[in-house]
Write an enzyme that holds these catalytic residues in place. Structure first.
Site, PDB file in Angstrom:
ATOM      1  N   THR A  33       0.847  -1.198   0.000  1.00 12.47           N
ATOM      2  CA  THR A  33       0.000   0.000   0.000  1.00 12.47           C
ATOM      3  C   THR A  33       0.877   1.241   0.000  1.00 12.47           C
ATOM      4  O   THR A  33       2.060   1.176  -0.336  1.00 12.47           O
ATOM      5  CB  THR A  33      -0.984  -0.037   1.193  1.00 12.47           C
ATOM      6  OG1 THR A  33      -1.974   0.981   1.048  1.00 12.47           O
ATOM      7  CG2 THR A  33      -0.264   0.155   2.524  1.00 12.47           C
ATOM      8  N   ASN A  34       0.338   2.393   0.331  1.00 11.20           N
ATOM      9  CA  ASN A  34       1.108   3.640   0.383  1.00 11.20           C
ATOM     10  C   ASN A  34       0.565   4.507   1.517  1.00 11.20           C
ATOM     11  O   ASN A  34      -0.362   4.107   2.225  1.00 11.20           O
ATOM     12  CB  ASN A  34       1.034   4.368  -0.970  1.00 11.20           C
ATOM     13  CG  ASN A  34      -0.393   4.627  -1.371  1.00 11.20           C
ATOM     14  OD1 ASN A  34      -1.100   5.397  -0.735  1.00 11.20           O
ATOM     15  ND2 ASN A  34      -0.849   3.963  -2.439  1.00 11.20           N
ATOM     16  N   HIS A  35       1.121   5.706   1.676  1.00  9.05           N
ATOM     17  CA  HIS A  35       0.804   6.548   2.842  1.00  9.05           C
ATOM     18  C   HIS A  35      -0.473   7.374   2.703  1.00  9.05           C
ATOM     19  O   HIS A  35      -0.767   8.196   3.569  1.00  9.05           O
ATOM     20  CB  HIS A  35       1.956   7.512   3.124  1.00  9.05           C
ATOM     21  CG  HIS A  35       3.178   6.852   3.670  1.00  9.05           C
ATOM     22  ND1 HIS A  35       3.173   6.140   4.844  1.00  9.05           N
ATOM     23  CD2 HIS A  35       4.440   6.774   3.203  1.00  9.05           C
ATOM     24  CE1 HIS A  35       4.392   5.676   5.079  1.00  9.05           C
ATOM     25  NE2 HIS A  35       5.177   6.043   4.086  1.00  9.05           N
TER      26      HIS A  35
END
Ligand code: CTP
Ligand code: CA
Length: 221
Positions: A33-35
């Site tokens: 995933t990412n932030h």
């Protein structure tokens, strides 16, 4: 009171907004995933609803409370978001793609938890479908607004996305500028359109949302 005070200048428009990250599973317990927290996209959805638009919010997993008076479409993967956006595309007047869609996913998803072994592990990944890249060239009446987060060469890289994906506008921000980016309640953005670019000052994400909608309304006319 704020809501009542707003002019309903987006009444009659169907606006779809994407927000948040996607999650790409590796096995039953892990994902890539990412932030992204979803704050910018949720702010656009909220502002559009307050201004009278018919809003659909397609979002990955976030910790944010649901936005009132919008159709809520929760998804998990980039492929889920692709399906949710493309199946609704014909009915949209405006699409604002604020989501941070994963560019790669694990090539296979293990049925069982991957157990650790001695030594290192490599995870083969494959490309996900580019949602705007697919629908941009096929758009008819839709106004397409993409987002672009960069750490360098922001204007050049973001202008290339405008052209390549056949977008009407890109909202670009530089992750390395103070007050911009993930998690915070403010943003510093630059609007990139076919006729140039305009940098806005540091603003709350709520004010940025209204500025984005103002720009879209102006350009659709
Ligand atoms: N986007 C999309 N589908 C993807 C990836 C991105 O529709 N699979 C959208 C994003 O929601 C955003 C725009 O495309 O509105 C630009 O995303 P960004 O990640 O900045 O650019 P990419 O084209 O993915 O290129 P890169 O990540 O290499 O900079
Ligand atoms: Ca990307």
């Amino acid at each position: 009171l704020h809501a009542i005070a707003r002019p309903k200048d987006l009444a009659g428009l169907h606006i779809a907004v994407t927000a948040g990250p996607t999650q790409e599973p590796l096995d039953p317990v892990r994902y890539l995933t990412n932030h992204s927290t979803g704050k910018m996209g949720y702010a656009v959805a909220r502002a559009a609803a307050m201004r009278g638009a018919d809003v659909t919010l397609i979002h990955g997993p976030t910790a944010l409370p649901p936005v009132k008076f919008v159709e809520d479409v929760p998804i998990t993967t980039a492929q889920d978001m692709y399906d949710a956006v493309t199946s609704r595309f014909d009915g949209m007047d405006v699409l604002v793609m604020a989501a941070a869609v994963a560019d790669y996913r694990p090539a296979t998803v293990a049925d069982d938890k991957i157990k650790k072994k001695d030594g290192d592990l490599s995870i083969p990944v494959e490309r996900t479908a580019d949602i705007l890249g697919t629908i941009g060239p096929k758009k008819t009446k839709q106004f397409l607004c993409g987002f672009s987060m960069e750490t360098r060469d922001m204007l050049e890289n973001s202008s290339a996305k405008l052209t390549k994906k056949n977008l009407d506008m890109v909202v670009a921000n530089n992750l390395k500028v103070a007050g911009a980016g993930f998690g915070v309640d403010t943003n510093v953005v630059t609007f990139i359109t076919p006729d140039g670019s305009r940098e806005l000052p540091l603003m709350s994400k709520s004010d940025v949302a209204d500025a984005i909608l103002d720009e879209i309304l102006k350009r659709r006319k």
